[in-house]
Scaffold this motif. Structure first.
Motif, PDB file in Angstrom:
ATOM      1  N   MET A  93      89.200   6.264  -3.418  1.00  0.00           N
ATOM      2  CA  MET A  93      90.330   5.383  -3.154  1.00  0.00           C
ATOM      3  C   MET A  93      91.037   5.755  -1.846  1.00  0.00           C
ATOM      4  O   MET A  93      91.481   4.870  -1.110  1.00  0.00           O
ATOM      5  CB  MET A  93      91.318   5.442  -4.321  1.00  0.00           C
ATOM      6  N   PHE A  94      91.128   7.050  -1.553  1.00  0.00           N
ATOM      7  CA  PHE A  94      91.757   7.444  -0.285  1.00  0.00           C
ATOM      8  C   PHE A  94      90.928   6.944   0.898  1.00  0.00           C
ATOM      9  O   PHE A  94      91.493   6.474   1.903  1.00  0.00           O
ATOM     10  CB  PHE A  94      91.901   8.962  -0.211  1.00  0.00           C
ATOM     11  N   ALA A  95      89.595   7.053   0.798  1.00  0.00           N
ATOM     12  CA  ALA A  95      88.747   6.594   1.894  1.00  0.00           C
ATOM     13  C   ALA A  95      88.889   5.084   2.104  1.00  0.00           C
ATOM     14  O   ALA A  95      88.915   4.603   3.243  1.00  0.00           O
ATOM     15  CB  ALA A  95      87.289   6.962   1.618  1.00  0.00           C
ATOM     16  N   LEU A  96      88.974   4.323   1.020  1.00  0.00           N
ATOM     17  CA  LEU A  96      89.169   2.875   1.155  1.00  0.00           C
ATOM     18  C   LEU A  96      90.497   2.567   1.848  1.00  0.00           C
ATOM     19  O   LEU A  96      90.564   1.702   2.732  1.00  0.00           O
ATOM     20  CB  LEU A  96      89.131   2.207  -0.227  1.00  0.00           C
ATOM     21  N   TYR A  97      91.547   3.268   1.439  1.00  0.00           N
ATOM     22  CA  TYR A  97      92.862   3.048   2.053  1.00  0.00           C
ATOM     23  C   TYR A  97      92.842   3.412   3.539  1.00  0.00           C
ATOM     24  O   TYR A  97      93.328   2.653   4.384  1.00  0.00           O
ATOM     25  CB  TYR A  97      93.914   3.884   1.329  1.00  0.00           C
ATOM     26  N   GLU A  98      92.266   4.559   3.866  1.00  0.00           N
ATOM     27  CA  GLU A  98      92.236   5.007   5.254  1.00  0.00           C
ATOM     28  C   GLU A  98      91.388   4.071   6.110  1.00  0.00           C
ATOM     29  O   GLU A  98      91.727   3.774   7.257  1.00  0.00           O
ATOM     30  CB  GLU A  98      91.701   6.439   5.320  1.00  0.00           C
ATOM     31  N   LEU A 196      85.331   2.890   5.192  1.00  0.00           N
ATOM     32  CA  LEU A 196      85.247   2.009   4.020  1.00  0.00           C
ATOM     33  C   LEU A 196      83.931   2.211   3.274  1.00  0.00           C
ATOM     34  O   LEU A 196      83.911   2.244   2.026  1.00  0.00           O
ATOM     35  CB  LEU A 196      85.373   0.545   4.453  1.00  0.00           C
ATOM     36  N   CYS A 197      82.853   2.342   4.013  1.00  0.00           N
ATOM     37  CA  CYS A 197      81.539   2.559   3.381  1.00  0.00           C
ATOM     38  C   CYS A 197      81.522   3.876   2.603  1.00  0.00           C
ATOM     39  O   CYS A 197      80.943   3.953   1.513  1.00  0.00           O
ATOM     40  CB  CYS A 197      80.439   2.557   4.437  1.00  0.00           C
ATOM     41  N   ILE A 198      82.156   4.897   3.163  1.00  0.00           N
ATOM     42  CA  ILE A 198      82.248   6.186   2.469  1.00  0.00           C
ATOM     43  C   ILE A 198      83.012   6.012   1.159  1.00  0.00           C
ATOM     44  O   ILE A 198      82.626   6.543   0.110  1.00  0.00           O
ATOM     45  CB  ILE A 198      82.931   7.229   3.363  1.00  0.00           C
ATOM     46  N   GLY A 199      84.124   5.258   1.197  1.00  0.00           N
ATOM     47  CA  GLY A 199      84.910   5.027  -0.008  1.00  0.00           C
ATOM     48  C   GLY A 199      84.128   4.318  -1.089  1.00  0.00           C
ATOM     49  O   GLY A 199      84.178   4.692  -2.274  1.00  0.00           O
ATOM     50  N   VAL A 200      83.379   3.286  -0.709  1.00  0.00           N
ATOM     51  CA  VAL A 200      82.560   2.548  -1.681  1.00  0.00           C
ATOM     52  C   VAL A 200      81.499   3.470  -2.290  1.00  0.00           C
ATOM     53  O   VAL A 200      81.260   3.457  -3.504  1.00  0.00           O
ATOM     54  CB  VAL A 200      81.895   1.330  -1.006  1.00  0.00           C
ATOM     55  N   LEU A 201      80.870   4.277  -1.452  1.00  0.00           N
ATOM     56  CA  LEU A 201      79.846   5.214  -1.928  1.00  0.00           C
ATOM     57  C   LEU A 201      80.420   6.194  -2.952  1.00  0.00           C
ATOM     58  O   LEU A 201      79.836   6.411  -4.022  1.00  0.00           O
ATOM     59  CB  LEU A 201      79.263   5.982  -0.738  1.00  0.00           C
ATOM     60  N   LEU A 202      81.574   6.777  -2.640  1.00  0.00           N
ATOM     61  CA  LEU A 202      82.183   7.759  -3.541  1.00  0.00           C
ATOM     62  C   LEU A 202      82.582   7.123  -4.866  1.00  0.00           C
ATOM     63  O   LEU A 202      82.422   7.729  -5.931  1.00  0.00           O
ATOM     64  CB  LEU A 202      83.406   8.397  -2.885  1.00  0.00           C
ATOM     65  N   ILE A 203      83.084   5.910  -4.831  1.00  0.00           N
ATOM     66  CA  ILE A 203      83.478   5.228  -6.068  1.00  0.00           C
ATOM     67  C   ILE A 203      82.256   4.936  -6.928  1.00  0.00           C
ATOM     68  O   ILE A 203      82.289   5.104  -8.160  1.00  0.00           O
ATOM     69  CB  ILE A 203      84.257   3.942  -5.746  1.00  0.00           C
TER      70      ILE A 203
END
Length: 327
Positions: A93-98, A196-203
Protein backbone atom coordinates in the motif's frame (compact mmCIF):
# COMPACT_ATOMS: atom_id res chain seq x y z
CA UNK A 1 10.95 -28.08 7.66
CA UNK A 2 14.01 -28.59 9.74
CA UNK A 3 14.50 -25.87 12.26
CA UNK A 4 18.08 -25.32 11.14
CA UNK A 5 17.15 -25.06 7.47
CA UNK A 6 14.36 -22.57 8.07
CA UNK A 7 16.43 -20.48 10.46
CA UNK A 8 19.38 -20.36 8.07
CA UNK A 9 17.20 -19.06 5.24
CA UNK A 10 15.49 -16.50 7.50
CA UNK A 11 18.77 -15.17 8.91
CA UNK A 12 20.27 -14.90 5.41
CA UNK A 13 17.21 -12.95 4.23
CA UNK A 14 17.27 -10.73 7.34
CA UNK A 15 20.93 -9.81 6.90
CA UNK A 16 20.48 -9.06 3.21
CA UNK A 17 17.37 -6.93 3.74
CA UNK A 18 18.88 -4.84 6.53
CA UNK A 19 21.92 -3.99 4.42
CA UNK A 20 19.79 -3.30 1.37
CA UNK A 21 17.33 -1.11 3.30
CA UNK A 22 20.12 1.19 4.49
CA UNK A 23 21.64 1.41 1.00
CA UNK A 24 18.28 2.13 -0.66
CA UNK A 25 17.39 4.86 1.82
CA UNK A 26 20.76 6.56 1.27
CA UNK A 27 20.14 6.37 -2.50
CA UNK A 28 16.70 7.95 -2.03
CA UNK A 29 18.15 10.83 -0.02
CA UNK A 30 20.68 11.63 -2.75
CA UNK A 31 18.47 11.01 -5.81
CA UNK A 32 14.87 11.71 -4.73
CA UNK A 33 13.73 8.52 -6.51
CA UNK A 34 10.29 7.35 -5.34
CA UNK A 35 11.17 3.84 -6.50
CA UNK A 36 14.09 3.94 -4.10
CA UNK A 37 11.87 5.12 -1.24
CA UNK A 38 9.30 2.41 -1.96
CA UNK A 39 12.05 -0.19 -2.19
CA UNK A 40 13.67 0.97 1.07
CA UNK A 41 10.32 0.67 2.87
CA UNK A 42 9.86 -2.72 1.23
CA UNK A 43 13.22 -3.90 2.59
CA UNK A 44 12.43 -2.56 6.07
CA UNK A 45 9.10 -4.41 5.97
CA UNK A 46 10.86 -7.59 4.83
CA UNK A 47 13.36 -7.27 7.68
CA UNK A 48 10.48 -6.96 10.13
CA UNK A 49 8.85 -9.99 8.53
CA UNK A 50 11.92 -12.15 9.05
CA UNK A 51 12.07 -10.99 12.67
CA UNK A 52 8.43 -12.05 13.06
CA UNK A 53 9.22 -15.51 11.66
CA UNK A 54 12.09 -15.91 14.12
CA UNK A 55 9.86 -14.85 17.03
CA UNK A 56 7.14 -17.26 15.91
CA UNK A 57 9.62 -20.12 15.72
CA UNK A 58 10.85 -19.42 19.23
CA UNK A 59 7.35 -19.12 20.73
CA UNK A 60 6.25 -22.36 19.04
CA UNK A 61 8.81 -24.31 21.08
CA UNK A 62 7.07 -23.60 24.38
CA UNK A 63 5.88 -26.62 26.35
CA UNK A 64 2.20 -27.52 26.44
CA UNK A 65 0.17 -26.16 29.33
CA UNK A 66 -3.22 -27.11 30.85
CA UNK A 67 -4.71 -24.14 29.00
CA UNK A 68 -3.05 -25.16 25.72
CA UNK A 69 -2.72 -28.95 26.03
CA UNK A 70 -1.66 -29.45 22.41
CA UNK A 71 1.19 -26.98 22.64
CA UNK A 72 2.02 -23.83 20.72
CA UNK A 73 3.06 -25.21 17.33
CA UNK A 74 0.56 -23.02 15.50
CA UNK A 75 2.38 -19.89 16.64
CA UNK A 76 4.46 -20.32 13.49
CA UNK A 77 1.30 -20.08 11.37
CA UNK A 78 0.08 -16.98 13.22
CA UNK A 79 3.34 -15.10 12.71
CA UNK A 80 3.49 -16.14 9.05
CA UNK A 81 0.00 -14.69 8.62
CA UNK A 82 1.17 -11.46 10.27
CA UNK A 83 3.96 -11.34 7.66
CA UNK A 84 1.37 -11.28 4.87
CA UNK A 85 -0.47 -8.42 6.58
CA UNK A 86 2.73 -6.38 7.01
CA UNK A 87 3.77 -7.04 3.41
CA UNK A 88 0.33 -5.91 2.18
CA UNK A 89 -0.02 -2.80 4.33
CA UNK A 90 3.51 -1.48 4.86
CA UNK A 91 5.06 -2.68 1.61
CA UNK A 92 2.33 -2.82 -1.04
CA UNK A 93 0.00 0.00 0.00
CA UNK A 94 2.86 2.41 0.70
CA UNK A 95 4.36 1.71 -2.73
CA UNK A 96 1.01 2.38 -4.42
CA UNK A 97 0.64 5.67 -2.54
CA UNK A 98 4.20 6.77 -3.31
CA UNK A 99 3.85 5.84 -6.98
CA UNK A 100 0.61 7.81 -7.27
CA UNK A 101 2.21 10.87 -5.67
CA UNK A 102 5.24 10.60 -7.98
CA UNK A 103 3.05 10.44 -11.08
CA UNK A 104 0.87 13.31 -9.86
CA UNK A 105 3.81 15.49 -8.79
CA UNK A 106 6.86 14.36 -10.80
CA UNK A 107 10.28 15.82 -10.10
CA UNK A 108 13.62 15.26 -11.78
CA UNK A 109 16.00 12.60 -10.52
CA UNK A 110 19.38 13.80 -9.28
CA UNK A 111 22.56 11.84 -8.72
CA UNK A 112 21.20 8.96 -10.81
CA UNK A 113 24.27 6.81 -10.12
CA UNK A 114 23.16 6.34 -6.50
CA UNK A 115 19.92 4.46 -7.22
CA UNK A 116 21.47 2.50 -10.08
CA UNK A 117 24.46 1.42 -8.00
CA UNK A 118 22.31 0.51 -5.01
CA UNK A 119 19.88 -1.47 -7.17
CA UNK A 120 22.73 -3.52 -8.64
CA UNK A 121 24.08 -4.17 -5.14
CA UNK A 122 20.59 -5.08 -3.90
CA UNK A 123 20.02 -7.53 -6.76
CA UNK A 124 23.26 -9.30 -5.86
CA UNK A 125 22.40 -9.44 -2.14
CA UNK A 126 18.82 -10.59 -2.74
CA UNK A 127 20.10 -13.17 -5.20
CA UNK A 128 22.30 -14.62 -2.46
CA UNK A 129 19.35 -14.73 -0.04
CA UNK A 130 17.10 -16.30 -2.71
CA UNK A 131 19.77 -18.90 -3.51
CA UNK A 132 19.98 -19.85 0.18
CA UNK A 133 16.19 -20.22 0.41
CA UNK A 134 16.13 -22.38 -2.73
CA UNK A 135 18.93 -24.60 -1.44
CA UNK A 136 17.20 -25.13 1.93
CA UNK A 137 13.83 -25.74 0.27
CA UNK A 138 15.22 -28.33 -2.16
CA UNK A 139 16.07 -30.63 0.76
CA UNK A 140 12.34 -30.82 1.58
CA UNK A 141 10.71 -30.28 -1.81
CA UNK A 142 11.71 -33.63 -3.28
CA UNK A 143 10.06 -34.23 -6.66
CA UNK A 144 7.29 -31.69 -6.09
CA UNK A 145 7.00 -28.60 -8.26
CA UNK A 146 7.69 -25.22 -6.69
CA UNK A 147 4.00 -24.34 -6.93
CA UNK A 148 3.04 -27.54 -5.13
CA UNK A 149 5.72 -26.98 -2.49
CA UNK A 150 4.47 -23.48 -1.67
CA UNK A 151 0.81 -24.54 -1.65
CA UNK A 152 1.16 -27.67 0.46
CA UNK A 153 4.15 -27.05 2.74
CA UNK A 154 3.12 -27.44 6.38
CA UNK A 155 6.05 -25.33 7.61
CA UNK A 156 5.38 -21.73 6.54
CA UNK A 157 8.83 -20.15 6.90
CA UNK A 158 10.54 -21.35 3.73
CA UNK A 159 7.59 -20.59 1.38
CA UNK A 160 7.34 -17.12 2.96
CA UNK A 161 11.05 -16.41 2.47
CA UNK A 162 10.95 -17.80 -1.07
CA UNK A 163 8.06 -15.59 -2.12
CA UNK A 164 9.50 -12.54 -0.36
CA UNK A 165 12.88 -12.97 -2.04
CA UNK A 166 11.27 -13.59 -5.43
CA UNK A 167 9.12 -10.49 -4.99
CA UNK A 168 12.15 -8.48 -3.92
CA UNK A 169 14.15 -9.50 -6.98
CA UNK A 170 11.30 -8.73 -9.39
CA UNK A 171 10.66 -5.46 -7.54
CA UNK A 172 14.31 -4.47 -7.90
CA UNK A 173 14.16 -5.12 -11.63
CA UNK A 174 11.00 -2.99 -11.84
CA UNK A 175 12.68 -0.22 -9.84
CA UNK A 176 15.75 -0.37 -12.07
CA UNK A 177 13.51 -0.23 -15.14
CA UNK A 178 11.61 2.77 -13.77
CA UNK A 179 14.78 4.67 -12.92
CA UNK A 180 16.39 3.74 -16.24
CA UNK A 181 13.39 4.90 -18.31
CA UNK A 182 13.22 8.11 -16.30
CA UNK A 183 16.87 8.81 -17.10
CA UNK A 184 16.59 7.86 -20.78
CA UNK A 185 13.40 9.81 -21.51
CA UNK A 186 13.85 12.65 -19.04
CA UNK A 187 10.33 11.89 -17.77
CA UNK A 188 10.39 11.09 -14.06
CA UNK A 189 6.83 9.78 -14.36
CA UNK A 190 8.42 6.42 -15.26
CA UNK A 191 9.89 6.28 -11.77
CA UNK A 192 6.36 6.58 -10.38
CA UNK A 193 5.06 3.89 -12.75
CA UNK A 194 7.81 1.55 -11.59
CA UNK A 195 6.81 2.26 -7.99
CA UNK A 196 3.16 1.43 -8.76
CA UNK A 197 4.23 -1.87 -10.33
CA UNK A 198 6.21 -2.70 -7.19
CA UNK A 199 3.12 -2.01 -5.06
CA UNK A 200 0.91 -4.27 -7.18
CA UNK A 201 3.53 -7.04 -7.03
CA UNK A 202 3.83 -6.86 -3.23
CA UNK A 203 0.06 -6.92 -2.76
CA UNK A 204 -0.29 -9.99 -5.00
CA UNK A 205 2.42 -11.84 -3.05
CA UNK A 206 0.82 -10.79 0.25
CA UNK A 207 -2.55 -12.17 -0.90
CA UNK A 208 -0.99 -15.50 -1.86
CA UNK A 209 0.77 -15.74 1.52
CA UNK A 210 -2.42 -14.80 3.37
CA UNK A 211 -4.44 -17.48 1.56
CA UNK A 212 -1.89 -20.22 2.24
CA UNK A 213 -1.30 -19.34 5.91
CA UNK A 214 -5.05 -18.96 6.48
CA UNK A 215 -5.47 -22.58 5.39
CA UNK A 216 -2.79 -23.66 7.86
CA UNK A 217 -4.39 -21.64 10.64
CA UNK A 218 -7.78 -23.25 10.02
CA UNK A 219 -6.15 -26.66 10.33
CA UNK A 220 -4.87 -28.93 7.56
CA UNK A 221 -4.85 -32.69 7.48
CA UNK A 222 -1.83 -34.87 6.86
CA UNK A 223 -0.60 -35.12 3.30
CA UNK A 224 -1.72 -37.97 1.04
CA UNK A 225 1.51 -39.95 1.49
CA UNK A 226 1.44 -39.61 5.28
CA UNK A 227 -2.24 -40.60 5.35
CA UNK A 228 -1.51 -43.79 3.41
CA UNK A 229 1.32 -44.67 5.79
CA UNK A 230 -0.91 -44.12 8.83
CA UNK A 231 -3.72 -46.23 7.38
CA UNK A 232 -1.33 -49.05 6.55
CA UNK A 233 0.17 -48.88 10.05
CA UNK A 234 -3.15 -49.02 11.88
CA UNK A 235 -4.58 -52.20 10.33
CA UNK A 236 -2.81 -55.40 11.36
CA UNK A 237 -5.39 -57.78 9.83
CA UNK A 238 -5.66 -59.67 13.11
CA UNK A 239 -7.20 -57.64 15.93
CA UNK A 240 -7.59 -54.37 13.99
CA UNK A 241 -9.48 -55.42 10.87
CA UNK A 242 -10.20 -52.05 9.24
CA UNK A 243 -10.48 -48.29 9.72
CA UNK A 244 -14.07 -47.16 10.11
CA UNK A 245 -13.16 -43.49 9.80
CA UNK A 246 -10.11 -41.35 10.52
CA UNK A 247 -9.23 -37.70 11.00
CA UNK A 248 -5.77 -36.09 11.02
CA UNK A 249 -4.83 -32.52 11.92
CA UNK A 250 -1.57 -30.60 12.00
CA UNK A 251 -1.12 -29.08 15.46
CA UNK A 252 2.01 -27.45 14.08
CA UNK A 253 4.39 -28.00 11.17
CA UNK A 254 6.06 -30.92 12.94
CA UNK A 255 3.25 -32.30 15.10
CA UNK A 256 0.30 -34.31 13.86
CA UNK A 257 -2.87 -35.42 15.64
CA UNK A 258 -4.39 -38.74 14.53
CA UNK A 259 -7.89 -39.78 15.62
CA UNK A 260 -9.50 -42.92 14.24
CA UNK A 261 -12.36 -45.31 14.93
CA UNK A 262 -11.07 -48.81 14.25
CA UNK A 263 -12.90 -52.08 13.82
CA UNK A 264 -12.00 -54.96 16.14
CA UNK A 265 -13.40 -58.47 16.38
CA UNK A 266 -16.47 -58.88 18.56
CA UNK A 267 -15.01 -61.75 20.56
CA UNK A 268 -11.69 -60.04 21.43
CA UNK A 269 -11.03 -59.39 25.10
CA UNK A 270 -10.36 -55.94 26.51
CA UNK A 271 -6.75 -56.92 27.10
CA UNK A 272 -6.32 -58.03 23.48
CA UNK A 273 -7.88 -54.81 22.18
CA UNK A 274 -5.75 -52.60 24.45
CA UNK A 275 -2.61 -54.48 23.36
CA UNK A 276 -3.60 -54.10 19.69
CA UNK A 277 -4.19 -50.35 20.11
CA UNK A 278 -0.80 -49.88 21.79
CA UNK A 279 0.84 -51.81 18.95
CA UNK A 280 -1.01 -49.74 16.32
CA UNK A 281 0.11 -46.49 17.97
CA UNK A 282 3.72 -47.69 17.94
CA UNK A 283 3.45 -48.62 14.24
CA UNK A 284 1.99 -45.20 13.42
CA UNK A 285 4.83 -43.37 15.17
CA UNK A 286 7.40 -45.54 13.38
CA UNK A 287 5.78 -44.85 10.01
CA UNK A 288 5.10 -41.13 10.58
CA UNK A 289 7.31 -39.75 13.40
CA UNK A 290 5.47 -36.41 13.56
CA UNK A 291 2.27 -38.26 14.62
CA UNK A 292 2.70 -37.44 18.29
CA UNK A 293 -0.92 -37.27 19.50
CA UNK A 294 -2.89 -40.42 18.67
CA UNK A 295 -6.40 -41.43 19.73
CA UNK A 296 -7.77 -44.80 18.58
CA UNK A 297 -11.33 -45.78 19.45
CA UNK A 298 -12.28 -49.47 19.08
CA UNK A 299 -15.68 -50.37 17.66
CA UNK A 300 -17.51 -53.24 15.98
CA UNK A 301 -17.88 -52.71 12.26
CA UNK A 302 -21.49 -52.71 11.09
CA UNK A 303 -22.45 -53.25 7.47
CA UNK A 304 -25.89 -51.80 8.24
CA UNK A 305 -24.45 -48.56 9.62
CA UNK A 306 -21.90 -48.36 6.82
CA UNK A 307 -24.71 -48.58 4.28
CA UNK A 308 -26.14 -45.31 5.58
CA UNK A 309 -23.47 -43.45 3.64
CA UNK A 310 -20.20 -41.62 4.17
CA UNK A 311 -21.36 -39.65 7.20
CA UNK A 312 -18.54 -40.04 9.77
CA UNK A 313 -21.06 -39.33 12.54
CA UNK A 314 -22.96 -42.55 11.74
CA UNK A 315 -21.83 -44.44 14.84
CA UNK A 316 -21.41 -47.17 15.79
CA UNK A 317 -19.89 -48.55 12.65
CA UNK A 318 -19.74 -45.57 10.36
CA UNK A 319 -18.67 -45.70 6.76
CA UNK A 320 -16.56 -48.58 5.64
CA UNK A 321 -12.97 -47.68 4.97
CA UNK A 322 -9.97 -49.88 4.52
CA UNK A 323 -6.64 -49.14 2.84
CA UNK A 324 -7.20 -52.12 0.54
CA UNK A 325 -10.34 -50.45 -0.81
CA UNK A 326 -8.19 -47.84 -2.55
CA UNK A 327 -6.23 -50.36 -4.59
Amino acid sequence: MSASGGTKAIVAALGANLAIAVAKFVAFLFSGSSSMLAESVHSVADSGNQALLLVGGKKAKREATPEHPFGYGRERYIYAFLVSIVLFSVGGMFALYEGYEKIKHPHELTHWYWPVGVLVFAIIAEGFSFRTAIKESNTLRGQRSWKDFVRHAKAPELPVVLLEDLGALVGLVLALGGVGLALLTGESVWDGIGTLCIGVLLILIALVLAAETKSLLLGESAGAEETRKIEAAIVDGDTVTRIIHMRTLHLGPEELLVAAKIAVRHDDTATEIATAIDAAEARIRDAVPIARVIYLEPDIYSEKEAAKGPDPEASPGGPAHHPADEH
